[in-house]
Design a protein around this motif. Structure first.
Motif, PDB file in Angstrom:
ATOM      1  N   UNK A  26       0.802  -1.236   0.000  1.00  0.00           N
ATOM      2  CA  UNK A  26       0.000   0.000   0.000  1.00  0.00           C
ATOM      3  C   UNK A  26       0.835   1.286   0.000  1.00  0.00           C
ATOM      4  N   UNK A  27       2.137   1.156   0.124  1.00  0.00           N
ATOM      5  CA  UNK A  27       2.935   2.367   0.383  1.00  0.00           C
ATOM      6  C   UNK A  27       2.599   2.915   1.761  1.00  0.00           C
ATOM      7  N   UNK A  28       2.202   2.000   2.663  1.00  0.00           N
ATOM      8  CA  UNK A  28       1.729   2.401   3.992  1.00  0.00           C
ATOM      9  C   UNK A  28       2.916   2.555   4.949  1.00  0.00           C
ATOM     10  N   UNK A  29       3.635   3.663   4.783  1.00  0.00           N
ATOM     11  CA  UNK A  29       4.791   3.894   5.633  1.00  0.00           C
ATOM     12  C   UNK A  29       5.421   5.236   5.332  1.00  0.00           C
ATOM     13  N   UNK A  30       6.477   5.539   6.039  1.00  0.00           N
ATOM     14  CA  UNK A  30       7.155   6.835   5.906  1.00  0.00           C
ATOM     15  C   UNK A  30       8.659   6.608   5.791  1.00  0.00           C
ATOM     16  N   UNK A  31       9.369   7.647   5.358  1.00  0.00           N
ATOM     17  CA  UNK A  31      10.813   7.478   5.175  1.00  0.00           C
ATOM     18  C   UNK A  31      11.553   8.784   5.389  1.00  0.00           C
ATOM     19  N   UNK A  32      12.859   8.684   5.433  1.00  0.00           N
ATOM     20  CA  UNK A  32      13.749   9.847   5.485  1.00  0.00           C
ATOM     21  C   UNK A  32      15.014   9.524   4.710  1.00  0.00           C
ATOM     22  N   UNK A  33      15.628  10.556   4.150  1.00  0.00           N
ATOM     23  CA  UNK A  33      16.970  10.438   3.580  1.00  0.00           C
ATOM     24  C   UNK A  33      17.826  11.475   4.300  1.00  0.00           C
ATOM     25  N   UNK A  34      18.889  11.019   4.913  1.00  0.00           N
ATOM     26  CA  UNK A  34      19.750  11.935   5.679  1.00  0.00           C
ATOM     27  C   UNK A  34      21.150  11.944   5.069  1.00  0.00           C
ATOM     28  N   UNK A  35      21.716  13.126   4.937  1.00  0.00           N
ATOM     29  CA  UNK A  35      23.029  13.267   4.336  1.00  0.00           C
ATOM     30  C   UNK A  35      24.116  12.933   5.341  1.00  0.00           C
ATOM     31  N   UNK A  36      25.182  12.320   4.836  1.00  0.00           N
ATOM     32  CA  UNK A  36      26.382  12.067   5.637  1.00  0.00           C
ATOM     33  C   UNK A  36      27.538  12.803   4.965  1.00  0.00           C
ATOM     34  N   UNK A  37      28.181  13.707   5.701  1.00  0.00           N
ATOM     35  CA  UNK A  37      29.374  14.390   5.199  1.00  0.00           C
ATOM     36  C   UNK A  37      30.544  13.956   6.064  1.00  0.00           C
ATOM     37  N   UNK A  38      31.568  13.412   5.439  1.00  0.00           N
ATOM     38  CA  UNK A  38      32.758  12.992   6.197  1.00  0.00           C
ATOM     39  C   UNK A  38      32.406  12.048   7.346  1.00  0.00           C
ATOM     40  N   UNK A  39      31.483  11.149   7.092  1.00  0.00           N
ATOM     41  CA  UNK A  39      31.117  10.155   8.104  1.00  0.00           C
ATOM     42  C   UNK A  39      30.199  10.652   9.205  1.00  0.00           C
ATOM     43  N   UNK A  40      29.763  11.923   9.105  1.00  0.00           N
ATOM     44  CA  UNK A  40      28.912  12.494  10.158  1.00  0.00           C
ATOM     45  C   UNK A  40      27.539  12.856   9.594  1.00  0.00           C
ATOM     46  N   UNK A  41      26.479  12.469  10.323  1.00  0.00           N
ATOM     47  CA  UNK A  41      25.114  12.817   9.917  1.00  0.00           C
ATOM     48  C   UNK A  41      24.937  14.329   9.960  1.00  0.00           C
ATOM     49  N   UNK A  42      24.354  14.880   8.909  1.00  0.00           N
ATOM     50  CA  UNK A  42      24.050  16.320   8.884  1.00  0.00           C
ATOM     51  C   UNK A  42      22.560  16.509   9.177  1.00  0.00           C
ATOM     52  N   UNK A  43      22.256  17.357  10.132  1.00  0.00           N
ATOM     53  CA  UNK A  43      20.869  17.614  10.574  1.00  0.00           C
ATOM     54  C   UNK A  43      20.105  16.316  10.879  1.00  0.00           C
ATOM     55  N   UNK A 264      22.326  35.726  -5.261  1.00  0.00           N
ATOM     56  CA  UNK A 264      21.736  35.314  -3.985  1.00  0.00           C
ATOM     57  C   UNK A 264      21.876  33.798  -3.820  1.00  0.00           C
ATOM     58  N   UNK A 265      21.652  33.078  -4.918  1.00  0.00           N
ATOM     59  CA  UNK A 265      21.809  31.622  -4.894  1.00  0.00           C
ATOM     60  C   UNK A 265      23.248  31.252  -4.536  1.00  0.00           C
ATOM     61  N   UNK A 266      24.194  31.935  -5.150  1.00  0.00           N
ATOM     62  CA  UNK A 266      25.618  31.694  -4.872  1.00  0.00           C
ATOM     63  C   UNK A 266      25.959  31.929  -3.402  1.00  0.00           C
ATOM     64  N   UNK A 267      25.436  33.026  -2.897  1.00  0.00           N
ATOM     65  CA  UNK A 267      25.678  33.374  -1.494  1.00  0.00           C
ATOM     66  C   UNK A 267      25.157  32.254  -0.580  1.00  0.00           C
ATOM     67  N   UNK A 268      23.949  31.778  -0.888  1.00  0.00           N
ATOM     68  CA  UNK A 268      23.360  30.713  -0.071  1.00  0.00           C
ATOM     69  C   UNK A 268      24.157  29.418  -0.176  1.00  0.00           C
ATOM     70  N   UNK A 269      24.677  29.142  -1.368  1.00  0.00           N
ATOM     71  CA  UNK A 269      25.516  27.950  -1.542  1.00  0.00           C
ATOM     72  C   UNK A 269      26.735  28.018  -0.631  1.00  0.00           C
ATOM     73  N   UNK A 273      27.571  25.462   2.497  1.00  0.00           N
ATOM     74  CA  UNK A 273      28.805  24.659   2.637  1.00  0.00           C
ATOM     75  C   UNK A 273      29.450  24.938   3.998  1.00  0.00           C
ATOM     76  N   UNK A 274      29.498  26.221   4.369  1.00  0.00           N
ATOM     77  CA  UNK A 274      30.056  26.574   5.684  1.00  0.00           C
ATOM     78  C   UNK A 274      29.286  25.862   6.793  1.00  0.00           C
TER      79      UNK A 274
END
Ligand code: PMP
Length: 282
Positions: A26-43, A264-269, A273-274
């Motif tokens: 049924x697609x009866x569930x939820x999910x997440x995708x979490x980024x890993x940078x340098x072996x560390x979970x981000x947010x 503005x996009x560049x600034x946010x990028x 990264x910082x």
């Protein structure tokens, strides 16, 4: 490679899911995708928070404490030796004889997770990408990160067939978000994005961007904008866990701005990264 099945870390080849798992049927569930940078979970905390919230909204109880789940995810990242990558986690209502009605209360939700290496899309981040506009044909609870992604898949496939990176969706002429990202315009230095209502997924990257704007006095307004505003914007960008802050330089075959990522996009990028660089140290 190892994966998570419920409370255990096992070989991927040993992971078995029942054919009547409600996620599968049924697609009866939820999910997440979490980024890993340098072996560390981000947010990681923010993603887990949303995972519990999505589960709660469809009345699935996550059978773990947040700390346990975070610990389990971190263990998987370690045993798989993930450097720059991501972790995918999902929770379904469990396996039970097929019936739309929820199964009995003793049916155990099924948790799965796996990791993979994912490079940052540096070339696209540098040069920007093309996008197309598409109808938002999804349901009215897009705030839930549910497994039901067919409308998103159809939109993404249409975009790919047009040589586009993303489909930017609209309902009756008002832009909601991308098929797998949040969408923004910049006009006269001011950023606009759809408010976090039932019509969009409140992206974790979106929340980071909103905070970065606030901290850096960049005007940021959660206000829906029209297709016309989109087409005439100075800059367009989309955000997601794996796309980060992605410039859109072409929309339906027309250049946006001068066809290059805007200021503005560049600034946010740079700020983004910082942000993940400093999160690694923390
Ligand atoms: N909207 C949709 C529909 C998505 O699928 C995603 C990515 N999963 C996002 C927005 C961005 O969310 P996040 O920044 O948390 O990855």
């Amino acid at each position: 490679v190892k994966v998570i099945l419920n409370d255990k870390i096992i070989d991927r080849s040993e992971a078995a899911i029942d054919i009547e798992d409600r996620g599968y049927q049924f697609g009866d569930g939820v999910y997440e995708v979490i980024r890993v940078y340098d072996g560390v979970l981000f947010t990681g905390d923010e993603h887990l928070e949303r995972f519990y919230s999505s589960a709660d909204k469809i009345k699935i109880t996550v059978p773990f404490q947040k700390e346990e789940l975070l610990e389990l995810m971190n263990q998987l990242i370690q045993v798989n030796d993930v450097h720059d990558g991501s972790i995918y986690m999902q929770l379904t209502r469990g396996a039970s004889p097929r019936n739309h009605v929820f199964p009995s209360a003793d049916t155990k939700p099924v948790l799965t997770a796996y990791t993979k290496e994912v490079a940052r899309p540096v070339e696209s981040l540098e040069n920007g990408v093309a996008a197309m506009v598409a109808d938002d044909i999804r349901w009215l609870r897009c705030d839930i990160k549910s497994l039901n992604l067919l409308p998103n898949l159809l939109a993404k496939q249409a975009a790919t067939e047009q040589g586009c990176y993303e489909a930017i969706l609209h309902r009756n002429g008002l832009v909601t978000e991308g098929s797998a990202s949040n969408a923004y315009i910049v006009v006269d230095g001011k950023i606009k994005t759809h408010p976090a209502t039932n019509l969009i997924l409140n992206g974790i990257t979106r929340q980071v961007v909103a905070r970065l704007c606030k901290e850096n006095n960049i005007p940021f307004s959660e206000e829906a904008f029209t297709l016309e505003e989109l087409r005439n914007a100075d800059e367009i960008f989309v955000t997601s866990t794996t796309s980060e802050v992605m410039p859109v330089v072409k929309l339906d075959e027309r250049e946006i701005g001068n066809g290059k990522p805007g200021q503005v996009t560049r600034k946010l990028q740079t700020l983004f990264v910082e942000e993940f660089e400093s999160a690694k140290q923390a």
